[in-house]
Scaffold this active site. Sequence first.
Site, short mmCIF file in Angstrom:
data_model
loop_
_atom_site.label_atom_id
_atom_site.label_comp_id
_atom_site.label_asym_id
_atom_site.label_seq_id
_atom_site.Cartn_x
_atom_site.Cartn_y
_atom_site.Cartn_z
N LYS A 1 -22.85 -19.23 17.36
CA LYS A 1 -23.62 -18.92 18.57
C LYS A 1 -22.87 -17.98 19.51
O LYS A 1 -23.48 -17.40 20.43
CB LYS A 1 -24.01 -20.21 19.29
N ASP B 1 -21.51 -24.91 15.48
CA ASP B 1 -22.28 -23.85 16.14
C ASP B 1 -21.40 -22.69 16.59
O ASP B 1 -21.73 -21.97 17.54
CB ASP B 1 -23.05 -24.42 17.33
N HIS C 1 -25.71 -26.31 7.62
CA HIS C 1 -26.29 -27.49 8.29
C HIS C 1 -27.73 -27.25 8.76
O HIS C 1 -28.37 -28.18 9.26
CB HIS C 1 -25.41 -27.96 9.45
N HIS D 1 -26.85 -17.37 13.34
CA HIS D 1 -25.62 -18.00 13.85
C HIS D 1 -24.91 -18.83 12.79
O HIS D 1 -23.69 -18.97 12.82
CB HIS D 1 -25.92 -18.85 15.09
#
Length: 344
Positions: free
Chosen positions: A196, A193, A246, A221
């Site tokens: 983000k 992540d 993902h 993101h």
Amino acid sequence: MPSSPFDFQLLFEHAGVGLLEIGFDGCIRRINPNGAVFFGYAPEALIGQSVLSVTHADDIARTTDTLQQVVSGAVALAEVEKRYVRADGEIVWSRSRVSLLPRPNGPAESVIAVIADITELKRAQRDLEALNLSLQATLEGGLLGLGIALEARDLETSGHTQRVIHYSMQLGEALGLDPLMLSELKHGASLHDLGKLTIPDGVLLKTGRLDAEEWALMQTHAANGYEIAARIPTLPRPALDVIRHHHERWDGTGYPDRLADTEIPLLARIFAVCDVYDALTSERPYKRAWTSQAALDELRAQRGTQFDPQVVDAFLSLFTPGQGGPLGGAGRPVPSPSAQARQN
């Protein structure tokens, strides 16, 4: 002019490498000065001794096998890297080339072994391997630290990064990934992540449902994380694939590239299942936690739609009824009615 036997003896005595004549019984018949220096003995102390007596215990079987191959005629020349134990107890390495020593009359009765000292080379290799392990540990620690820092900014439940790494490693092993692929999966999971960081707080930390514009922004993101992580020179491409893909879906309706089924890189397919499971069973500002069983039921329901069916099956196999999941926990208590809303 033909060489005399004396010329061959000079060659044997002054060769710049170790030379040993070894009988078929393994006993040393002759050894030149350079060979004796390698072993740390005087030549006369070695003559008549078995070559196995100076061989490292872990290499005796390999030495015997090499001699047998040459003596039996299975190979004309055998090359072997092995360890010896010097007179002072130091372990030294050699690269030996072994072949039959012909006789002017009659069949061979011995072999000639040419021994090159590669001890310093082996030490350099060992030091380089240790350095590589240290650098790998440093990289993994840095990636994990960054992933944990991202948790704080996203207000995700504590331990999310470490849990999804753990799930991913167990699932990857269940699917038969080799150590390199497991390492690549671990790196991608650590930074999944990263993108983000580019999402404004007003969207990232919103407690209610995102509107269409906010959701479109949130979806950036994955690609943004890929672009940032691609600047890390040692991060392999499969790890980058985890970061970018993902959120792809098996049916082709995911993001950012709308890949479908096996177009989605394998490591991303594996991580997606682990990420969703942990997201569903974790409490977030915008949702309550699901029980482990409710999350597993949802994964099963999305088998072949959101997720690779084989990956889901392998993940489900990690759970023993009544024993919790891959971390050994019993699951989390309260299911939420909004299955996929901002799940991860």
